[in-house]
Scaffold this active site. Sequence first.
Site, PDB file in Angstrom:
ATOM      1  N   ASN A  71    -120.828 -19.032  54.326  1.00  0.00           N
ATOM      2  CA  ASN A  71    -120.950 -20.251  53.533  1.00  0.00           C
ATOM      3  C   ASN A  71    -120.012 -21.332  54.063  1.00  0.00           C
ATOM      4  OD1 ASN A  71    -119.683 -21.943  51.130  1.00  0.00           O
ATOM      5  ND2 ASN A  71    -121.793 -21.475  50.559  1.00  0.00           N
ATOM      6  N   GLU A  72    -118.768 -20.965  54.381  1.00  0.00           N
ATOM      7  CA  GLU A  72    -117.819 -21.935  54.933  1.00  0.00           C
ATOM      8  C   GLU A  72    -118.323 -22.489  56.262  1.00  0.00           C
ATOM      9  OE1 GLU A  72    -113.779 -20.840  55.281  1.00  0.00           O
ATOM     10  OE2 GLU A  72    -113.618 -20.011  53.253  1.00  0.00           O
ATOM     11  N   GLU A 273    -119.440 -16.989  45.807  1.00  0.00           N
ATOM     12  CA  GLU A 273    -118.107 -17.550  45.648  1.00  0.00           C
ATOM     13  C   GLU A 273    -118.112 -18.539  44.481  1.00  0.00           C
ATOM     14  OE1 GLU A 273    -115.554 -16.471  47.534  1.00  0.00           O
ATOM     15  OE2 GLU A 273    -116.959 -15.139  48.591  1.00  0.00           O
TER      16      GLU A 273
END
Length: 300
Positions: A71-72, A273
Amino acid sequence: MKKQAMVVMNPTAGKGAGKNTLFAVADGLCRGGYDAVVMITQRANHARDLMIERSSDFDIVICIGGDGTLNESVSGLMALHDRTPLGYIPTGTVNDFASTLHLSHNGEEAIQDIVDGTLFPCDIGSFNERYFTYVAAFGAFTEVSYTTSQSSKNLLGRVAYYLEGLKHLPKIKTYHVKIEYDGKLIEDEFIFGAISNSRFIGGNTFYSTKHAQLDDGRFECLLIRPPQNPLDLQAIAAALLKQELNDKFMIFFTAESIKITSEEEIAWTLDGENGGIMKAVTIKNCPHAIDFIIAKEHNE
């Protein structure tokens, strides 16, 4: 001149499996004609920052880690106009997105698939000012991924999610929400909502193959109404396990964009997250936003 590859690794994902994978990745890249530069994440959002600052200097970038690290990395690439193709080697606990793309968990196989692979133009979701790769969700169980400690995930693996989930069963909360999509309106009480681009959420298969397409410009959306008694809850669980829709409790649709509002703040999760707490979100599909490098046999 050799091609250049940037490798970004999260050393804490899963059981630290990335550390054992790293040599195979570096060796495979060198044999495949790449010069490899390895960067180890040191803090939250480090992978995102590295993608923003350095990815344009390379022919390909490779992310080693779990869904959070992915995701980052995706969020960093989405901040750029020109996006370098992304390879993903999953070493996390569940790795939902990797399962959907049939990505290998074996370092040697995964890097060979990347070196010999082909590009898959994948849709990415925007969530207000943030991004997600495969799911934005609220309600029952969504807090499980980010309240389960990394040490528990490493020790127990997928079982840790279910053990943590059991703690939340007595506290299922109902949300009154308004959902607008494709000129339609839904307003009702729900305990769970997921806007996804994956057949897997939390390690479970939620949708049949015909629904979950990662490059069709649309999301798969599932909403679950509140059960009134334990038998209702059992019926919901059975429907999910069988990949069936129970019309009494579930609403399913696909959409390019969705606006969700509520009178009270709702906690969201993005790719497992913490996604923040808010009363209104606008979710849009960004078609073919990032080129993932996958094995050729899975892109035919």
